[in-house]
Write an enzyme that holds these catalytic residues in place. Structure first.
Site, PDB file in Angstrom:
ATOM      1  N   GLU A  58     -43.469  12.420 -40.007  1.00  0.00           N
ATOM      2  CA  GLU A  58     -42.599  13.282 -39.489  1.00  0.00           C
ATOM      3  C   GLU A  58     -41.242  13.276 -40.022  1.00  0.00           C
ATOM      4  OE1 GLU A  58     -43.589  13.994 -35.239  1.00  0.00           O
ATOM      5  OE2 GLU A  58     -41.729  14.954 -35.045  1.00  0.00           O
ATOM      6  N   HIS A  69     -65.987  -1.181 -43.893  1.00  0.00           N
ATOM      7  CA  HIS A  69     -67.414  -0.621 -44.062  1.00  0.00           C
ATOM      8  C   HIS A  69     -67.183   0.755 -43.895  1.00  0.00           C
ATOM      9  CE1 HIS A  69     -68.903  -4.535 -43.214  1.00  0.00           C
ATOM     10  NE2 HIS A  69     -67.790  -4.885 -42.793  1.00  0.00           N
ATOM     11  N   LYS A 103     -44.663  25.454 -32.348  1.00  0.00           N
ATOM     12  CA  LYS A 103     -44.077  25.397 -31.089  1.00  0.00           C
ATOM     13  C   LYS A 103     -43.810  26.911 -30.826  1.00  0.00           C
ATOM     14  CE  LYS A 103     -42.288  20.724 -30.264  1.00  0.00           C
ATOM     15  NZ  LYS A 103     -41.057  20.238 -29.914  1.00  0.00           N
TER      16      LYS A 103
HETATM   17  O1  PA5 Z   1     -40.188  12.400 -33.223  1.00  0.00           O
HETATM   18  C1  PA5 Z   1     -40.224  13.399 -32.548  1.00  0.00           C
HETATM   19  O2  PA5 Z   1     -38.876  14.040 -32.397  1.00  0.00           O
HETATM   20  C2  PA5 Z   1     -41.207  13.959 -31.617  1.00  0.00           C
HETATM   21  O3  PA5 Z   1     -42.462  13.461 -32.411  1.00  0.00           O
HETATM   22  C3  PA5 Z   1     -41.243  13.802 -30.330  1.00  0.00           C
HETATM   23  O4  PA5 Z   1     -41.335  12.628 -29.939  1.00  0.00           O
HETATM   24  C4  PA5 Z   1     -42.283  14.593 -29.631  1.00  0.00           C
HETATM   25  O5  PA5 Z   1     -42.294  16.038 -30.043  1.00  0.00           O
HETATM   26  C5  PA5 Z   1     -42.123  14.493 -28.182  1.00  0.00           C
HETATM   27  O6  PA5 Z   1     -40.883  15.045 -27.794  1.00  0.00           O
HETATM   28  P1  PA5 Z   1     -39.803  15.060 -26.399  1.00  0.00           P
HETATM   29  O7  PA5 Z   1     -40.094  13.337 -26.314  1.00  0.00           O
HETATM   30  O8  PA5 Z   1     -38.934  15.604 -26.577  1.00  0.00           O
HETATM   31  O9  PA5 Z   1     -41.018  15.463 -25.605  1.00  0.00           O
END
Ligand code: PA5
Length: 462
Positions: free
Chosen positions: A288, A317, A431
């Site tokens: 990410e 394996h 989203k």
């Molecule tokens: O790294 C990030 O920003 C995302 O993976 C969030 O952790 C994830 O979308 C969850 O978001 P939130 O903690 O705002 O619910």
């Protein structure tokens, strides 16, 4: 923690490796990135977490001491950066069958459940497993608006209020969220829920060492001060300007050089069950943070490396065949431990059968370590980039080191790739489409866009 990168180099693995002069040639970019890490440190609030949470740790300890006797299970409602860290640390530092142990063997701590999806079967089956009136539900959402987490929260809140009444239900919910913005903080204030905070400047996937990770860990008896101590130790190493002494910067530089040589996949393969989910946590962090379309100059780059998590020896394996003989597109990072926390000896049952007898009298500890050495050898012989990280032992300190190491490596790789490692614009389209399809006000234009999309052709559906 030690990092051995011999087998990344062309001098050892041949033409698919990194020529040492390519590392030398990267010096100007490394120096620039090292300067940027210092200049931008004030914006990287996650780097200060090992030092500025003494009071927060006390608050967590006081709260856990008060609540533990009242509950049988601690249930995390969160997703992504709000779930992967708690899962990874719990697996690393607690018994692998923690929930199945009787309470006294869990250090008198509650069971832990992490609900990180909205598969309808998940919550129903959880409700069949737990008594919600003997649980504490930790709603973790930095943004306070993630549909998965907030919908789970609404279901749990309604159920608790139905069973216990509003007043008593309140004590079964604890929130972890941004102190200022988002729906969750507004709700927590209105409802009077106990709340811990994720500092506004710390993003989701960099938040494991905030109460996002510290609170669940403390409820499960994990030494959270040790985690922070380990992170501070790694921070000291990661402040070295000399890349030869800075493991996180070196890890990032080697991965970026590998990427430039077509190594698009980053495999993390611990040789310890306890570290399996650390690889999953790393997967989110690396993917990410570094998977980006544009660089900081607005140029289209489509950069990033696909993380893959594997487990030694299990995946010897399944996946190792591909790593050794498939495309030259991977960097394999093996994680080993000098000392496992337990020892188990293999009996000498079949001493008269040479093809089994050689196992007798040795230990699983030796066998697993030998398998790691053998995989390293096989990958190297096949000319595959690989490196090894070794922890002396899996402890709260070494896990804190490892988490912080990967966070710094990710940020440094972001600098070398000249991208923003702290945003995630690619997640937004999905989203927004969900909001539009679900009728969220404000997303009417997106809904119209979706409605206008070319319909699928039924001839291509079998
Ligand atoms: O790294 C990030 O920003 C995302 O993976 C969030 O952790 C994830 O979308 C969850 O978001 P939130 O903690 O705002 O619910």
């Amino acid at each position: 923690m030690k990092m051995d990168y011999n087998n990344m180099l062309a001098e050892r693995i041949g033409p698919e490796g990194i020529p040492i002069n390519a590392l030398t040639a990267l010096t100007p970019q490394i120096e620039k990135a090292t300067r940027a890490m210092k200049e931008k440190r004030p914006q990287m609030a996650w780097r200060d977490l090992p030092y500025n949470q003494a009071q927060i740790v006390k608050d967590i300890q006081a709260y856990t001491a008060q609540m533990k006797p009242q509950i049988d299970a601690f249930v995390v409602l969160g997703i992504g950066g709000s779930a992967l860290g708690p899962l990874a640390v719990q697996q690393a530092l607690n018994h692998p069958f923690y929930n199945e142990l009787p309470r006294e063997k869990r250090g008198n701590n509650p069971k832990l459940y992490v609900v990180d999806n909205v598969d309808p079967e998940r919550l129903v089956y959880l409700f069949q497993t737990i008594d919600p009136t003997r649980c504490l539900f930790n709603v973790i959402s930095k943004s306070g608006s993630t549909s998965e987490t907030m919908s789970q929260f609404m279901i749990i809140q309604a159920m608790l209020e139905d069973k216990l009444g509003k007043e008593a239900a309140r004590k079964h919910i604890v929130c972890t969220t941004d102190p200022e913005s988002g729906n969750l903080i507004a709700i927590a204030k209105k409802e009077g829920y106990k709340t811990f905070y994720v500092p506004s400047a710390v993003g989701g996937r960099f938040s494991e060492l905030t109460p996002v990770g510290l609170l669940p860990a403390a409820f499960c008896g994990i030494d959270i001060e040790g985690l922070l101590e380990g992170a501070a130790q790694m921070d000291a190493m990661c402040q070295q300007d000399d890349i030869a002494k800075n493991p996180a910067h070196m890890f990032a530089a080697l991965h970026c050089l590998g990427l430039a040589q077509g190594k698009n996949i980053s495999v993390l393969m611990p040789y310890a069950d306890s570290l399996k989910l650390i690889a999953a946590w790393y997967g989110q962090l690396w993917a990410e943070s570094l998977g980006k379309k544009y660089d900081l100059d607005g140029k289209t780059v489509h950069t990033g490396q696909t993380p893959v998590n594997a487990l030694g020896s299990t995946d010897q394996h399944s996946q190792v065949q591909l790593y050794a003989e498939g495309p030259y597109d991977k960097i394999v990072v093996l994680i080993g431990v000098d000392e496992y926390r337990e020892t188990i000896t293999i009996p000498n049952t079949y001493a008269d059968m040479p093809s089994l007898g050689f196992l007798g009298g040795t230990t699983h500890n030796q066998l697993l370590k030998t398998m790691q050495t053998a995989t390293e050898y096989a990958l190297t012989k096949a000319g595959r980039m690989n490196m090894t990280i070794t922890l002396p032992k899996v402890t709260s300190q070494s896990v804190g080191q490892l988490l912080y190491f990967f966070e710094v490596a990710t940020a440094f790789a972001g600098e070398l790739l000249n991208i923003n490692a702290f945003d995630q614009p690619g997640v937004e389209e999905g989203k927004d489409a969900t909001y539009a399809l679900f009728g969220r006000p404000g997303y009417e234009a997106k809904k119209a866009e979706l409605d206008a999309a070319q319909p699928k052709d039924s001839q291509y559906v079998i």
